[in-house]
Scaffold this active site. Structure first.
Site, PDB file in Angstrom:
ATOM      1  N   SER A  11       0.842  -1.194   0.000  1.00 15.62           N
ATOM      2  CA  SER A  11       0.000   0.000   0.000  1.00 15.62           C
ATOM      3  C   SER A  11       0.881   1.249   0.000  1.00 15.62           C
ATOM      4  O   SER A  11       1.705   1.413  -0.903  1.00 15.62           O
ATOM      5  CB  SER A  11      -0.970  -0.057   1.184  1.00 15.62           C
ATOM      6  N   ASP A  63      -9.342  -6.002  -4.663  1.00 17.74           N
ATOM      7  CA  ASP A  63      -8.896  -4.911  -3.798  1.00 17.74           C
ATOM      8  C   ASP A  63      -9.947  -3.799  -3.799  1.00 17.74           C
ATOM      9  O   ASP A  63     -10.187  -3.174  -4.836  1.00 17.74           O
ATOM     10  CB  ASP A  63      -7.555  -4.368  -4.299  1.00 17.74           C
ATOM     11  N   HIS A  96      -7.356  -5.819   0.089  1.00 19.03           N
ATOM     12  CA  HIS A  96      -6.316  -4.887   0.507  1.00 19.03           C
ATOM     13  C   HIS A  96      -5.898  -5.239   1.941  1.00 19.03           C
ATOM     14  O   HIS A  96      -5.920  -4.392   2.838  1.00 19.03           O
ATOM     15  CB  HIS A  96      -6.830  -3.456   0.427  1.00 19.03           C
TER      16      HIS A  96
END
Length: 302
Positions: free
Chosen positions: A105, A253, A281
Site C-alpha cells: 500500500s 482490492d 487490501h
C-alpha cells in the site's frame, strides 16, 4: 515467532523501533508497511516464510505508529520522501547496503521512491496492493463521493462498499479501547474483500496489539496527510527504475482496484504483474501470508 534482534534507529532526529529476523549473513529483505500500520502489519507467517527461505528480514514501526516517535504534523509536516528516509535509516542501522525492498500500500509508494531516488539501496522491488507513487487518487475519490462521473484517465476510486464504510465509521463512537478495536476491525473486514475468507481472530489480535503498542493511536492519521502531499519527487517517471520489479495485486482490492497495479506495472520497465485471485487490501485470509511470502521469495532469487 522468535525475534533475533530488536533495536531503535534514528532518522531525522526520530527514534524508530525495528526488528530483524533470520541470519544477518543472509540477503536482506526490508518490509515497509502501509498507511497507519506498524511493523506487526506484516504477518508472522509471511516473515517466517521469508526466513525459512534463507533471508534476513527487517521490519519497523513507521514514525507515528507503534513504538516509534510521534510527530507534530502541524508544526513539522512530512512527506513520502521523509518516510523513505526512515527506511534508509533502518538499513543503515543494521549495516545493510542494499536490500530486496517490499512495500504494501503506502509502503509500496515508499518502495518506489527508493527505487527511483536511491537505486543503490534496492536490489529488487516488490509492491503489494499499490499504485504508481505519482498518481494522485484524491480527486477521483472526491468525484466518487460526490456521485460525479470519473474524468478520463482517472484510476478507479475505492469500491462503493468501502466508501460507505468510511462514512459509517465517521459516525461510530471511538473513545474507548473497545470502540477503537471494533471500528478498525470492521475496516479490515471490508478491506479483505468479499471473496477470500476473513480471519477475524487474526485481525482482532492485530488491531488490539496495534492499539496497545501505540502511545498515541491517533497520530497514525498523519500518514494520510503525508500520502496526499504530491511533491515533485513523486512525479519522477517510474521508467527510471532499474531494479527487477514485481507488482502483486489482488483481484478484489476495494481500496486500490486492480487497474492501480496494472498502471504501476506498465510504467516500470520489465515489471512483472502477478494478480492474486480473491485478495483484497489486507493479509487477513488463511494461507494468504505464506502465499505472498512464497511469491516474494521467488522474485528475490537473484
Amino acid at each position: 515467532m522468535d525475534c533475533a534482534e530488536s533495536a531503535f534507529v534514528t532518522s531525522a532526529g526520530l527514534r524508530l523501533w525495528t526488528e530483524r529476523f533470520g541470519d544477518p549473513e543472509h540477503p536482506a529483505i526490508l518490509l515497509i508497511m502501509g498507511t497507519a500500520t506498524p511493523a506487526i502489519g506484516w504477518p508472522d507467517a509471511l516473515v517466517e516464510t521469508l526466513v525459512d527461505g534463507g533471508r534476513q528480514v527487517l521490519r519497523f514501526d513507521h514514525r507515528d505508529t507503534g513504538r516509534s516517535d510521534r510527530v507534530d504534523f502541524a508544526r513539522h509536516p512530512y512527506t513520502l520522501a521523509d518516510m523513505a528516509g526512515d527506511a534508509v535509516a533502518v538499513l543503515d542501522g543494521y549495516g545493510v547496503g542494499a536490500a530486496h525492498v517490499v512495500g504494501a500500500s503506502l509502503g509500496g509508494a515508499i518502495a518506489q521512491w527508493l527505487a527511483v531516488h536511491r537505486p543503490e539501496r534496492v536490489r529488487t522491488l516488490t509492491t503489494i496492493m499499490a499504485g504508481p507513487m505519482g498518481a494522485d487518487a484524491g480527486p477521483a475519490w472526491a468525484r466518487a463521493l460526490a456521485g460525479q462521473a470519473p474524468d478520463p484517465g482517472d484510476l478507479p476510486p475505492p469500491a462503493p462498499r468501502f466508501l460507505e464504510h468510511l462514512a459509517a465509521k465517521a459516525a461510530m463512537p471511538r473513545t474507548t479501547r473497545e470502540e477503537h478495536i471494533a471500528a478498525d476491525l470492521e475496516t479490515w473486514r471490508v478491506l479483505n474483500g468479499g471473496v477470500l475468507p476473513f480471519d477475524e481472530p487474526a485481525a482482532r489480535r492485530f488491531v488490539a496489539n496495534s492499539f496497545d503498542r501505540a502511545s498515541d493511536y491517533a497520530a497514525a492519521a498523519n500518514h494520510d496527510l503525508a500520502g496526499r502531499r504530491m511533491t515533485d519527487d513523486r512525479r519522477v517517471p517510474l521508467s527510471s527504475i532499474t531494479a527487477p520489479t514485481l507488482v502483486l495485486h489482488g483481484t478484489e482490492d476495494p481500496l486500490r482496484p486492480l487497474p492501480h497495479g496494472e498502471a504501476l506495472a506498465a510504467q516500470v520497465p520489465g515489471a512483472r504483474l502477478r494478480t492474486v485471485p480473491g485478495m483484497g487490501h489486507a493479509f487477513f485470509s488463511p494461507g494468504l501470508p505464506r502465499r505472498i511470502g512464497e511469491l516474494v521469495l521467488e522474485h528475490t532469487m537473484v
